[in-house]
Design a protein around this motif. Structure first.
Motif, PDB file in Angstrom:
ATOM      1  N   GLU A 118       8.295   4.183   2.890  1.00 58.53           N
ATOM      2  CA  GLU A 118       7.325   4.202   2.066  1.00 58.53           C
ATOM      3  C   GLU A 118       6.245   3.076   2.461  1.00 58.53           C
ATOM      4  OE1 GLU A 118       9.205   2.922  -1.560  1.00 58.53           O
ATOM      5  OE2 GLU A 118      10.097   4.897  -2.020  1.00 58.53           O
ATOM      6  N   TYR A 119       6.773   2.129   3.335  1.00 57.06           N
ATOM      7  CA  TYR A 119       5.731   1.094   3.800  1.00 57.06           C
ATOM      8  C   TYR A 119       5.806   0.803   5.179  1.00 57.06           C
ATOM      9  CZ  TYR A 119       5.914  -0.256  -1.021  1.00 57.06           C
ATOM     10  OH  TYR A 119       5.851  -0.389  -2.626  1.00 57.06           O
ATOM     11  N   PRO A 120       4.904   0.464   5.898  1.00 58.56           N
ATOM     12  CA  PRO A 120       4.911   0.133   7.524  1.00 58.56           C
ATOM     13  C   PRO A 120       5.446  -1.124   7.607  1.00 58.56           C
ATOM     14  CG  PRO A 120       2.397  -0.057   6.564  1.00 58.56           C
ATOM     15  CD  PRO A 120       3.409   0.345   5.285  1.00 58.56           C
ATOM     16  N   THR A 121       5.948  -1.543   8.934  1.00 61.59           N
ATOM     17  CA  THR A 121       6.647  -2.546   9.184  1.00 61.59           C
ATOM     18  C   THR A 121       5.323  -3.537   9.714  1.00 61.59           C
ATOM     19  OG1 THR A 121       6.857  -1.867  11.506  1.00 61.59           O
ATOM     20  CG2 THR A 121       8.901  -1.715   9.785  1.00 61.59           C
ATOM     21  N   MET A 122       5.647  -4.826   9.402  1.00 62.00           N
ATOM     22  CA  MET A 122       4.523  -5.925   9.719  1.00 62.00           C
ATOM     23  C   MET A 122       4.250  -5.713  11.448  1.00 62.00           C
ATOM     24  SD  MET A 122       3.887  -7.304   7.063  1.00 62.00           S
ATOM     25  CE  MET A 122       2.888  -8.958   7.412  1.00 62.00           C
ATOM     26  N   THR A 123       5.420  -5.588  12.040  1.00 66.16           N
ATOM     27  CA  THR A 123       5.277  -5.631  13.416  1.00 66.16           C
ATOM     28  C   THR A 123       4.754  -4.472  14.173  1.00 66.16           C
ATOM     29  OG1 THR A 123       7.708  -4.841  13.693  1.00 66.16           O
ATOM     30  CG2 THR A 123       7.173  -7.308  13.528  1.00 66.16           C
ATOM     31  N   GLY A 124       4.706  -3.390  13.437  1.00 66.62           N
ATOM     32  CA  GLY A 124       4.419  -2.090  14.044  1.00 66.62           C
ATOM     33  C   GLY A 124       5.714  -1.306  14.441  1.00 66.62           C
ATOM     34  N   GLU A 125       6.804  -1.874  14.251  1.00 65.86           N
ATOM     35  CA  GLU A 125       8.031  -1.213  14.763  1.00 65.86           C
ATOM     36  C   GLU A 125       8.475   0.121  13.980  1.00 65.86           C
ATOM     37  OE1 GLU A 125      11.189  -4.335  16.599  1.00 65.86           O
ATOM     38  OE2 GLU A 125      10.150  -5.159  14.653  1.00 65.86           O
ATOM     39  N   LEU A 126       9.050   0.829  14.598  1.00 62.55           N
ATOM     40  CA  LEU A 126       9.535   2.202  13.715  1.00 62.55           C
ATOM     41  C   LEU A 126      10.918   1.694  13.799  1.00 62.55           C
ATOM     42  CD1 LEU A 126       7.901   4.995  16.149  1.00 62.55           C
ATOM     43  CD2 LEU A 126       7.117   3.951  13.753  1.00 62.55           C
ATOM     44  N   ARG A 136       3.496  -4.548   2.102  1.00 65.51           N
ATOM     45  CA  ARG A 136       3.273  -3.703   0.958  1.00 65.51           C
ATOM     46  C   ARG A 136       1.708  -3.582   0.651  1.00 65.51           C
ATOM     47  NH1 ARG A 136       8.508  -3.059  -1.293  1.00 65.51           N
ATOM     48  NH2 ARG A 136       9.929  -4.340  -0.315  1.00 65.51           N
ATOM     49  N   GLN A 137       0.944  -4.171   1.277  1.00 63.11           N
ATOM     50  CA  GLN A 137      -0.407  -4.330   1.019  1.00 63.11           C
ATOM     51  C   GLN A 137      -1.313  -3.057   1.890  1.00 63.11           C
ATOM     52  OE1 GLN A 137      -1.133  -6.196  -1.276  1.00 63.11           O
ATOM     53  NE2 GLN A 137       1.080  -6.767  -1.397  1.00 63.11           N
ATOM     54  N   GLN A 138      -0.719  -2.717   2.973  1.00 61.01           N
ATOM     55  CA  GLN A 138      -1.656  -1.653   3.884  1.00 61.01           C
ATOM     56  C   GLN A 138      -0.622  -0.524   3.921  1.00 61.01           C
ATOM     57  OE1 GLN A 138      -2.429  -4.909   6.998  1.00 61.01           O
ATOM     58  NE2 GLN A 138      -3.877  -3.135   7.372  1.00 61.01           N
ATOM     59  N   ASP A 139      -1.295   0.608   4.083  1.00 62.11           N
ATOM     60  CA  ASP A 139      -0.616   2.150   4.441  1.00 62.11           C
ATOM     61  C   ASP A 139      -0.292   2.258   5.838  1.00 62.11           C
ATOM     62  OD1 ASP A 139      -0.943   2.647   1.533  1.00 62.11           O
ATOM     63  OD2 ASP A 139      -2.643   3.504   1.773  1.00 62.11           O
ATOM     64  N   ILE A 140      -1.177   1.681   6.861  1.00 62.29           N
ATOM     65  CA  ILE A 140      -0.996   1.885   8.027  1.00 62.29           C
ATOM     66  C   ILE A 140      -1.253   0.705   8.741  1.00 62.29           C
ATOM     67  CG2 ILE A 140      -1.803   3.270  10.053  1.00 62.29           C
ATOM     68  CD1 ILE A 140      -2.101   5.773   8.417  1.00 62.29           C
ATOM     69  N   ILE A 141      -0.348   0.382   9.665  1.00 64.14           N
ATOM     70  CA  ILE A 141      -0.758  -0.783  10.869  1.00 64.14           C
ATOM     71  C   ILE A 141      -0.815  -0.221  11.974  1.00 64.14           C
ATOM     72  CG2 ILE A 141       0.116  -2.912  11.877  1.00 64.14           C
ATOM     73  CD1 ILE A 141       1.516  -3.709   9.078  1.00 64.14           C
ATOM     74  N   SER A 142      -1.949  -0.163  12.804  1.00 63.20           N
ATOM     75  CA  SER A 142      -2.176   0.246  13.893  1.00 63.20           C
ATOM     76  C   SER A 142      -1.332  -0.718  15.129  1.00 63.20           C
ATOM     77  CB  SER A 142      -3.673   0.465  14.488  1.00 63.20           C
ATOM     78  OG  SER A 142      -4.297  -0.755  14.148  1.00 63.20           O
ATOM     79  N   SER A 143      -1.097   0.127  15.941  1.00 67.45           N
ATOM     80  CA  SER A 143      -0.220  -0.885  17.189  1.00 67.45           C
ATOM     81  C   SER A 143      -0.591  -0.103  18.478  1.00 67.45           C
ATOM     82  CB  SER A 143       1.308  -0.740  16.897  1.00 67.45           C
ATOM     83  OG  SER A 143       1.674  -1.303  18.221  1.00 67.45           O
ATOM     84  N   GLY A 144      -1.101  -0.759  19.455  1.00 64.44           N
ATOM     85  CA  GLY A 144      -1.380  -0.321  20.785  1.00 64.44           C
ATOM     86  C   GLY A 144      -0.269  -0.064  21.685  1.00 64.44           C
ATOM     87  N   GLY A 145      -0.286   1.275  22.311  1.00 69.76           N
ATOM     88  CA  GLY A 145       0.677   1.419  23.337  1.00 69.76           C
ATOM     89  C   GLY A 145       2.026   1.939  22.467  1.00 69.76           C
ATOM     90  N   LYS A 146       3.036   2.135  23.368  1.00 69.96           N
ATOM     91  CA  LYS A 146       4.196   2.743  22.676  1.00 69.96           C
ATOM     92  C   LYS A 146       4.945   1.634  21.629  1.00 69.96           C
ATOM     93  CE  LYS A 146       8.692   4.481  23.714  1.00 69.96           C
ATOM     94  NZ  LYS A 146       9.766   4.574  24.612  1.00 69.96           N
ATOM     95  N   ARG A 147       5.056   2.114  20.451  1.00 72.25           N
ATOM     96  CA  ARG A 147       5.819   1.237  19.414  1.00 72.25           C
ATOM     97  C   ARG A 147       7.329   1.152  19.531  1.00 72.25           C
ATOM     98  NH1 ARG A 147       3.215   3.894  14.095  1.00 72.25           N
ATOM     99  NH2 ARG A 147       3.984   1.918  13.177  1.00 72.25           N
ATOM    100  N   LYS A 148       7.928   0.124  19.426  1.00 71.62           N
ATOM    101  CA  LYS A 148       9.259  -0.062  19.743  1.00 71.62           C
ATOM    102  C   LYS A 148      10.051   0.376  18.368  1.00 71.62           C
ATOM    103  CE  LYS A 148      12.720  -3.538  20.108  1.00 71.62           C
ATOM    104  NZ  LYS A 148      12.992  -5.248  20.106  1.00 71.62           N
TER     105      LYS A 148
END
Length: 563
Positions: A433-441, A398-410
């Motif tokens: 509204e919020y990105p996941t901590m793991t970068g998963e979709l 809930r603190q960041q708008d985008i979490i970058s993740s390398g490679g294909k996201r699960k």
């Protein structure tokens, strides 16, 4: 002309070069010609060998391979980076459309697409059924063909039923299942009645009620399992209860049962409100009498299978049929319950559109017993507490708008089922509204929200049946306590779910959920009676494979026996 002249000139040059070589050293010319011929011959032999080998392999597969007649499906294997490599990593595997012999061959596939496509487009079995169960099912199908509706044996037994006497000359005896209660209950009780029919060598006939024919395909070859509309007792079905003179419990109370007179039929009241006399159905001594009765009419809203496992007369047979005790409904459910083409269309369109491409599929089945208008905050809190604590769903940042993740996201596809849309909307909005901590979709989906249970509406039950089946296709499942809807999904899918504890006093339980001991449904109203000692007993502590349920402390369920 210029082109022709040039060609002639080139030919002359080549001829001059070749003649020059011959004139210069005849031995070299001969050697080159011989080597050229030998090379061509070797290449020809190699090509012929390869073509011959391929033709033999295609014509005669190895003895441990799959014959040409066996259908195959292509699976795309994903590499370590998660990308599809269709060309180098595609493999071909046989499709076991008969589920290891559980299903019978010979049906017209077009009339019921789900029967043979469920293993291809859905899931296979969690394990292979026993050879004894497969043999028993084939024997039952032969019996059903001999004794089913409108056969000569059926007509003869029906005459005796109408005249109220039993000669004992017919080889056929029946258990008639009365359509009763909600859809989840009906599925579970029908499986229970069928197992009882298998154990007692009876033919199961199914009261179609208002919508059973719109929901389920015929499970047995050639002869229907549905009770004909002209069955003489059909008009009495709504009136059968504990006070009926034909009720087995009532007959015991009135002491009207004698070994010398066998009634043409007996009504079995196995509904949740049954009394101590009705519960004697689960005693061997009473089964000895019931075995003589040609027609047993059964009404129940209970999955009573666990109590059959406590009866000595059935113990060995059940052990042979189901070496792994927790697979009873899994096997019987996959054998009996095939969605009609209408329902199968609902299942596959939704599955292919929203679920099939996800790396992981999660099912969340929500059944709320609270009175009042939902959604309830404590129920939502419990759902999130369970799924986040058990790492079923990723938490959000809930603190960041985008979490970058390398490679294909699960990717995770979450299928939610509930009569209310409120829980789905809240969870969907959280992951939008919020990105996941793991970068998963994470995608959240809910096929329907009917508002309230509408048991007698055709389309309502078709959607409910489709949603149960969709839940069974998930990889991880979260279900609600006491819910037969969830029991059906976990059993068909062969899944041990996470069970949400039943909230009390409008607060979320802590812990919020527990992993189930087995994939088996819970018997909500079992008897607590020792038939030999004729006294009360805790039937959840008699054998290691029958335990009390996680979601209902007095209920019984089957578990795998590791002893």
């Amino acid at each position: 002309m210029r082109f022709r002249k040039k060609s002639i000139d080139d030919a002359e040059k080549f001829s001059d070069w070749d003649t020059h070589c011959v004139l210069k050293d005849p031995n070299i010319k001969c050697g080159l010609n011989l080597m050229r011929l030998m090379g061509i011959f070797v290449v020809f032999l190699m090509l012929f060998s390869v073509l011959f080998s391929v033709s033999v392999i295609l014509r005669d597969p190895p003895s441990d391979g799959v014959s040409d007649a066996s259908p195959v499906t292509v699976f795309q294997v994903k590499d370590s980076q998660g990308s599809d490599n269709v060309f180098s990593d595609s493999i071909r595997l046989p499709e076991d459309k008969l589920l290891g012999g559980l299903l019978a061959a010979g049906f017209d596939e077009k009339t019921c697409l789900s029967r043979y496509l469920s293993a291809v487009n859905g899931k296979g079995l969690s394990e292979k059924p026993s050879s004894y169960l497969i043999s028993k099912l084939r024997n039952y199908e032969a019996l059903h063909k001999q004794c089913g509706p409108y056969t000569a044996a059926y007509n003869k037994t029906l005459e005796e039923l109408e005249y109220g006497h039993f000669s004992g000359s017919s080889p056929c005896k029946y258990v008639v299942w009365i359509s009763f209660s909600g859809l989840g209950n009906r599925i579970l009780t029908l499986a229970s009645a069928f197992l009882y029919a298998l154990l007692t060598n009876r033919v199961l006939l199914v009261d179609p009620g208002r919508d059973m024919t719109n929901l389920f395909c015929e499970p047995f070859p050639e002869v229907s399992w549905f009770l004909p509309p002209d069955f003489p007792l059909k008009s009495q079905f709504p009136n059968f209860n504990q006070e009926s003179s034909e009720c087995y419990g009532k007959m015991l109370k009135n002491k009207t049962i004698t070994n010398s007179v066998v009634p043409s039929y007996v009504y079995l009241h196995l509904v949740h409100d049954y009394d101590d006399q009705d519960k004697l159905f689960f005693c061997d001594e009473d089964q000895s009498f019931l075995q003589k009765v040609p027609w047993l009419i059964m009404k129940t809203d209970n999955y009573f299978v666990p109590s059959l496992f406590l009866m000595p007369s059935f113990e060995q047979e059940l052990s042979d049929l189901f070496p792994n005790k927790e697979t009873v409904f899994h096997f019987l459910g996959r054998y009996l319950f095939h969605p009609t083409n209408k329902v199968w269309g609902l299942v596959m369109r939704y599955y292919e559109a929203y679920l099939s491409r996800a790396d992981e599929k999660v099912g969340i089945q929500i059944r709320v017993f609270d009175t009042g208008t939902g959604p309830f905050q404590h129920v939502l809190d419990q759902i999130l507490a369970c799924t986040l604590k058990e790492n079923i769903l990723p938490d959000v940042n809930r603190q960041q708008d985008i979490i970058s993740s390398g490679g294909k996201r699960k990717s995770k596809a979450v299928l939610m089922t509930s009569l209310s849309s409120g829980y789905f909307e809240r969870v969907r909005n959280m992951y939008w509204e919020y990105p996941t901590m793991t970068g998963e979709l994470v995608g959240i989906y809910q096929p329907s929200h009917e508002g309230y249970q509408q048991t007698e509406k055709h389309m309502h039950n078709q959607k409910a049946w489709a949603e149960m089946y969709l839940l069974s296709l998930t990889d991880v499942l979260v279900t609600s306590s006491w819910s037969t809807f969830g029991y059906v999904a976990q059993g068909l899918g062969g899944i041990k779910p996470w069970i949400l504890y039943k909230p009390e006093n409008g607060t979320a339980p802590d812990p919020p959920c527990q992993r189930a001991m087995s994939m088996e449904p819970c018997f909500h109203a079992p008897p607590f009676y020792d038939c030999k000692a004729k006294r009360g007993i805790d039937t959840g502590k008699l054998v290691p494979h029958v335990r009390h349920c996680e979601d209902m402390s007095w209920g019984l369920k089957l578990v795998r026996n590791y002893g």
